[in-house]
Design a protein around this motif. Structure first.
Motif, short mmCIF file in Angstrom:
data_model
loop_
_atom_site.label_atom_id
_atom_site.label_comp_id
_atom_site.label_asym_id
_atom_site.label_seq_id
_atom_site.Cartn_x
_atom_site.Cartn_y
_atom_site.Cartn_z
N UNK A 78 38.86 -18.17 12.90
CA UNK A 78 37.70 -17.31 13.12
C UNK A 78 37.85 -16.39 14.33
N UNK A 79 39.01 -16.40 14.97
CA UNK A 79 39.16 -15.60 16.18
C UNK A 79 40.07 -14.39 16.02
N UNK A 80 41.03 -14.44 15.10
CA UNK A 80 42.01 -13.36 14.99
C UNK A 80 41.33 -12.05 14.57
N UNK A 81 41.58 -11.01 15.35
CA UNK A 81 41.00 -9.70 15.09
C UNK A 81 42.03 -8.68 14.64
N UNK A 82 43.29 -8.90 15.02
CA UNK A 82 44.34 -7.94 14.71
C UNK A 82 45.59 -8.70 14.26
N UNK A 83 46.10 -8.33 13.10
CA UNK A 83 47.32 -8.93 12.55
C UNK A 83 48.24 -7.81 12.10
N UNK A 84 49.40 -7.72 12.73
CA UNK A 84 50.40 -6.71 12.38
C UNK A 84 51.56 -7.40 11.68
N UNK A 85 51.82 -7.02 10.41
CA UNK A 85 52.85 -7.72 9.63
C UNK A 85 53.85 -6.77 8.98
N UNK A 86 53.84 -5.52 9.38
CA UNK A 86 54.72 -4.53 8.76
C UNK A 86 56.20 -4.85 8.93
N UNK A 87 56.99 -4.32 8.02
CA UNK A 87 58.45 -4.45 8.06
C UNK A 87 58.93 -5.90 8.01
N UNK A 88 58.32 -6.64 7.12
CA UNK A 88 58.81 -7.96 6.74
C UNK A 88 59.16 -7.89 5.26
N UNK A 89 59.54 -8.97 4.68
CA UNK A 89 60.00 -8.99 3.29
C UNK A 89 58.97 -9.66 2.40
N UNK A 90 57.71 -9.23 2.50
CA UNK A 90 56.64 -9.99 1.88
C UNK A 90 56.39 -9.68 0.41
N UNK A 91 56.68 -8.52 -0.06
CA UNK A 91 56.43 -8.19 -1.46
C UNK A 91 54.96 -8.02 -1.77
N UNK A 92 54.62 -8.08 -3.05
CA UNK A 92 53.26 -7.75 -3.52
C UNK A 92 52.25 -8.88 -3.38
N UNK A 93 52.62 -10.11 -3.70
CA UNK A 93 51.63 -11.19 -3.74
C UNK A 93 50.91 -11.40 -2.41
N UNK A 94 51.60 -11.45 -1.29
CA UNK A 94 50.87 -11.59 -0.02
C UNK A 94 49.93 -10.42 0.25
N UNK A 95 50.29 -9.23 -0.19
CA UNK A 95 49.41 -8.08 0.00
C UNK A 95 48.11 -8.27 -0.80
N UNK A 96 48.23 -8.82 -2.00
CA UNK A 96 47.04 -9.11 -2.81
C UNK A 96 46.20 -10.19 -2.14
N UNK A 97 46.86 -11.23 -1.64
CA UNK A 97 46.16 -12.31 -0.92
C UNK A 97 45.44 -11.75 0.29
N UNK A 98 46.11 -10.89 1.05
CA UNK A 98 45.48 -10.29 2.23
C UNK A 98 44.24 -9.49 1.84
N UNK A 99 44.32 -8.77 0.75
CA UNK A 99 43.16 -8.01 0.28
C UNK A 99 41.98 -8.92 -0.01
N UNK A 100 42.23 -10.07 -0.62
CA UNK A 100 41.16 -11.03 -0.91
C UNK A 100 40.56 -11.58 0.38
N UNK A 101 41.42 -11.87 1.34
CA UNK A 101 40.95 -12.40 2.62
C UNK A 101 40.09 -11.37 3.34
N UNK A 102 40.52 -10.12 3.31
CA UNK A 102 39.79 -9.07 4.01
C UNK A 102 38.39 -8.83 3.43
#
Length: 109
Positions: A78-102
């Motif tokens: 409940x505390x994280x305000x900023x998460x920078x994850x660019x330029x990793x090898x994450x692919x599509x699924x984590x991006x979809x998961x992040x969208x749901x979390x947001x």
């Protein structure tokens, strides 16, 4: 600790120290060759700490399964305000998961 190449072993050691730490607010771990076990340790810290508000994991070697672990931890944090994850090898699924979390998280910017 940006650009120090601490890799997984360094990330694990750092996370052990962060478990009880209430002072560290910003954690910059970009360019550190962090992979699965280091990312898992970071996720575990995110689940138990309320101190870290900004986390930079850009330019590591974090793949989809490890990023999913971090993102699942965000749902408990409940505390994280900023998460920078660019330029990793994450692919599509984590991006979809992040969208749901947001959708349910009004703290992350």
């Amino acid at each position: 600790l940006a650009d120090c190449q601490i890799a997984d072993a360094g990330a694990i050691t750092l996370c052990e120290a962060l478990r009880g730490n209430r002072a560290v607010r910003r954690l910059d771990l970009h360019h550190n060759a962090i992979q699965m076990t280091g990312a898992t340790a970071i996720a575990e810290v995110l689940m138990v700490t309320s101190a870290i508000t900004h986390l930079d994991l850009q330019h590591n070697d974090i793949m989809a399964s490890a990023m999913d672990t971090i993102l699942r931890a965000l749902s408990m944090n409940e505390s994280l305000q900023s998460l920078l994850i660019g330029n990793n090898l994450i692919g599509c699924q984590p991006a979809i998961t992040l969208g749901r979390i947001l959708r349910n998280n009004d703290r992350l910017q």
